[in-house]
Structure formats: structure tokens, C-alpha cells
Design an enzyme around this catalytic site. Structure first.
Site, mmCIF file in Angstrom:
data_model
loop_
_atom_site.group_PDB
_atom_site.id
_atom_site.type_symbol
_atom_site.label_atom_id
_atom_site.label_comp_id
_atom_site.label_asym_id
_atom_site.label_seq_id
_atom_site.Cartn_x
_atom_site.Cartn_y
_atom_site.Cartn_z
ATOM 1 N N GLY A 274 2.864 2.544 10.733
ATOM 2 C CA GLY A 274 3.782 3.664 10.559
ATOM 3 C C GLY A 274 4.511 4.072 11.829
ATOM 4 O O GLY A 274 5.127 5.128 11.881
ATOM 5 N N GLU B 232 -4.914 -4.797 10.736
ATOM 6 C CA GLU B 232 -3.889 -3.764 10.910
ATOM 7 C C GLU B 232 -4.143 -3.022 12.225
ATOM 8 O O GLU B 232 -4.940 -2.073 12.252
ATOM 9 C CB GLU B 232 -3.943 -2.765 9.749
ATOM 10 C CG GLU B 232 -3.732 -3.387 8.387
ATOM 11 C CD GLU B 232 -3.197 -2.367 7.382
ATOM 12 O OE1 GLU B 232 -2.116 -2.611 6.847
ATOM 13 O OE2 GLU B 232 -3.848 -1.335 7.154
ATOM 14 N N ASN C 257 0.867 -1.179 0.000
ATOM 15 C CA ASN C 257 0.000 0.000 0.000
ATOM 16 C C ASN C 257 0.902 1.227 0.000
ATOM 17 O O ASN C 257 1.469 1.580 1.019
ATOM 18 C CB ASN C 257 -0.890 -0.029 1.256
ATOM 19 C CG ASN C 257 -1.736 1.226 1.404
ATOM 20 O OD1 ASN C 257 -1.792 2.057 0.488
ATOM 21 N ND2 ASN C 257 -2.394 1.356 2.544
ATOM 22 N N GLU D 23 -6.708 4.718 8.052
ATOM 23 C CA GLU D 23 -6.525 6.137 7.720
ATOM 24 C C GLU D 23 -7.796 6.706 7.097
ATOM 25 O O GLU D 23 -8.155 7.852 7.328
ATOM 26 C CB GLU D 23 -5.303 6.307 6.789
ATOM 27 C CG GLU D 23 -4.001 6.104 7.555
ATOM 28 C CD GLU D 23 -2.873 5.484 6.750
ATOM 29 O OE1 GLU D 23 -2.918 5.494 5.511
ATOM 30 O OE2 GLU D 23 -1.928 4.967 7.394
ATOM 31 N N HIS E 172 -9.378 1.127 5.181
ATOM 32 C CA HIS E 172 -8.097 1.335 5.860
ATOM 33 C C HIS E 172 -8.321 2.274 7.052
ATOM 34 O O HIS E 172 -9.147 3.184 6.976
ATOM 35 C CB HIS E 172 -7.079 1.928 4.881
ATOM 36 C CG HIS E 172 -5.696 1.897 5.419
ATOM 37 N ND1 HIS E 172 -5.244 2.822 6.321
ATOM 38 C CD2 HIS E 172 -4.671 1.030 5.210
ATOM 39 C CE1 HIS E 172 -3.986 2.528 6.648
ATOM 40 N NE2 HIS E 172 -3.622 1.441 5.986
ATOM 41 N N LYS F 183 0.095 4.226 -0.240
ATOM 42 C CA LYS F 183 -0.566 5.409 0.335
ATOM 43 C C LYS F 183 -0.351 6.614 -0.613
ATOM 44 O O LYS F 183 -0.251 6.408 -1.813
ATOM 45 C CB LYS F 183 -0.077 5.654 1.759
ATOM 46 C CG LYS F 183 -0.205 4.376 2.616
ATOM 47 C CD LYS F 183 -0.012 4.573 4.076
ATOM 48 C CE LYS F 183 -0.163 3.224 4.778
ATOM 49 N NZ LYS F 183 -0.041 3.326 6.223
ATOM 50 N N SER G 10 3.878 -1.832 10.324
ATOM 51 C CA SER G 10 5.339 -1.879 10.503
ATOM 52 C C SER G 10 5.932 -3.250 10.173
ATOM 53 O O SER G 10 6.903 -3.686 10.802
ATOM 54 C CB SER G 10 5.729 -1.448 11.920
ATOM 55 O OG SER G 10 5.311 -0.113 12.149
HETATM 56 P P1 13P Z 1 3.272 0.556 7.601
HETATM 57 O O1 13P Z 1 3.797 -0.725 7.018
HETATM 58 O O2 13P Z 1 3.970 1.776 7.060
HETATM 59 O O3 13P Z 1 3.206 0.512 9.095
HETATM 60 O O4 13P Z 1 1.752 0.714 7.092
HETATM 61 C C1 13P Z 1 0.900 -0.369 7.197
HETATM 62 C C2 13P Z 1 -0.345 -0.059 6.458
HETATM 63 O O5 13P Z 1 -1.101 0.825 6.847
HETATM 64 C C3 13P Z 1 -0.618 -0.795 5.225
HETATM 65 O O6 13P Z 1 -1.915 -0.580 4.776
#
Ligand code: 13P
Length: 253
Positions: A176, A170, A9, A100, A98, A11, A216
Site C-alpha cells: 500500500g 509480501e 485481496n 495487517e 497477512h 481487504k 504495490s
Molecule cells: P497492495 O497491492 O495494495 O500494496 O497490497 C498488497 C497486499 O497486501 C495484498 O495482500
């Protein structure tokens, strides 16, 4: 048997030139490396890069997914992208729900459900995200939170429809942050999610559902996460922005 999957992803990252370079790096690395053919590799770039991603993927091993889709079929929804449009571009997967999007764009479980319906109507496999925030885990409410997200976002589907769904657990506190769930925490939640699916749709559907871990995940911890029986791969954020890291994770099974 369920599929092992590593999905990246991206983003809202990368300029057009950087995206082009990363796609070609992935493609070249895939020519040089051998990835277990039972592992599906999916790249989810931002919308404007889907077309080049799709073109590069035609000559490579990976597949392409979108990061979002409209909950509406078509019409006056400024700024939205429909499942019809994604289908027309041969996009095979799409991330939905997601954390976010839930946090910053107020995406509710009802909206997640509507987006899943749009995708399934257009033969696109949804990658549906769930996961608790830190306060919920600290209050030991993680199972209740994830159960509601799965039930309200997905359990309106028939068993046949549900068979198209990929789930990504997640934990929001791990996204992150560099703070990964322990392999035991991931396994515990994945087994719980699988038990919910088994209760609703039966053991066979549950056994066939791929449940990915995200938060992560990187080359140094992917192996111990993926070694768990109910962890079927990963949804990778930061580490998917580098071709070598992304492929190292895909080789971690
Ligand atoms: P990270 O791997 O940067 O922690 O992000 C995970 C994520 O949100 C994947 O959708």
C-alpha cells in the site's frame, strides 16, 4: 509444474453494490480477454460478499478465496468464521497470516499454524503470507524473519499437506506504499523461501510450490516481477479493486 496465480485481496473495501459491480466487471472482462489458462485467477472479497462472488465465479473463469478464517473448529467464538463454513460455501482458498492481521490483530505464527490446519482439514488451500517490516530489512534481518514465519507457521505439516500450501511474500514496507520490491529483491527472497522448502521437504515439493509476490504490484511493474524464475504470480491489494488493472496483471506473464 507449479501453478501461476494472480490473487486479488480486496481487504475491507467496497459496498455491496460496488462489490457486485466489480465481480461482474471481472467476469465480463474475462469473456472479452484471453488469459493464459495456466494462470489461476483468485478473488478474495470480504466475508459478506463471498456468496455473490461464488455465484458469479460459477459462470466465470476465476475462483474465490476468503481473507481470514478462525483457528478454532466451532463453538463460542463470537465474530469468527470457521473453515467448515467456508468449505460449505465452496471456497477454495483462504489468505492466512497477512501482515495487517499480524500487526493489528496480533496474529502469531502459532495462530497462523492453527488456521492452516483448520483450512487443510476442510480442503481449502491456504495462501500463507510472510514478509519483513522496513526496520528488519534495513537491519538486513529479512531472511531470518521470513525463515521463522515459514518454519513456525508451516513446517509442522507433512509433505503431503504442505503440497496444498501457496506462499505469498509480501514485504510490509511495500504494501500500500507504492514502493515495490525490485525484481531482484523479490527473486532473492523467493529463491530463499524455495530453498527452505527444499531443505525441509525435498526439491520436488519445493519446485511445485507457488510463491507469489505482494506489495504495490500493478500493471506497470507486474511483468518484470513475474519474469523472475521463482516469482509465480502476485497477491494484489489496491490494483485488484479495478477489473482492468487486475486482469492486466494476470496477463503480465
Ligand atoms: P497492495 O497491492 O495494495 O500494496 O497490497 C498488497 C497486499 O497486501 C495484498 O495482500
Amino acid at each position: 509444474m507449479r501453478k501461476k496465480i494472480v490473487a486479488g485481496n480486496w481487504k475491507m473495501n467496497k459496498t455491496f453494490e460496488e462489490a457486485d459491480e466489480l465481480l461482474n466487471d471481472i467476469s465480463e472482462a474475462l469473456e472479452a480477454e484471453t488469459i493464459d489458462p495456466s494462470v489461476g485467477l483468485i478473488v478474495c472479497p470480504p466475508f459478506p460478499y463471498l456468496e455473490i462472488a461464488s455465484d458469479v465465479s460459477d459462470e466465470s473463469y476465476f475462483q474465490v478465496g476468503a481473507q481470514n478464517v478462525s483457528d478454532q473448529e466451532m463453538g463460542a467464538y463470537t465474530g469468527e468464521v470457521s473453515a467448515t463454513m467456508l468449505q460449505y460455501m465452496d471456497i477454495a482458498y483462504c489468505i492466512v497470516g497477512h501482515s495487517e492481521r499480524r500487526a493489528y490483530y496480533h496474529e502469531t505464527d502459532a495462530i497462523v499454524a492453527a488456521k492452516v490446519n483448520q483450512l487443510l482439514a476442510h480442503e481449502i488451500q491456504p495462501i500463507v503470507c510472510c514478509g519483513e517490516v522496513l526496520e528488519e530489512r534495513e537491519a538486513n534481518r529479512q531472511f531470518e524473519v521470513v525463515k521463522t514465519q515459514i518454519q513456525d507457521g508451516l513446517f509442522h505439516l507433512s509433505a503431503e499437506e504442505f503440497a496444498q500450501v501457496i506462499i505469498a511474500y509480501e514485504p510490509v514496507w511495500a504494501i500500500g506504499t507504492g514502493k515495490t520490491a525490485t525484481p531482484a529483491q523479490a527473486q532473492e527472497m523467493h529463491a530463499f523461501i524455495r530453498s527452505l522448502i527444499a531443505e525441509k521437504y525435498g526439491a520436488q515439493v519445493a519446485d511445485n510450490t507457488s510463491i507469489l509476490y505482494g506489495g504495490s504490484c500493478k500493471p506497470s511493474n507486474a511483468k518484470e516481477l513475474f519474469a523472475n524464475p521463482d516469482v509465480d504470480g502476485g497477491l494484489i491489494g489496491g490494483a485488484s479493486l479495478n477489473a482492468n488493472d487486475f486482469l492486466a496483471i494476470a496477463k503480465a506473464f
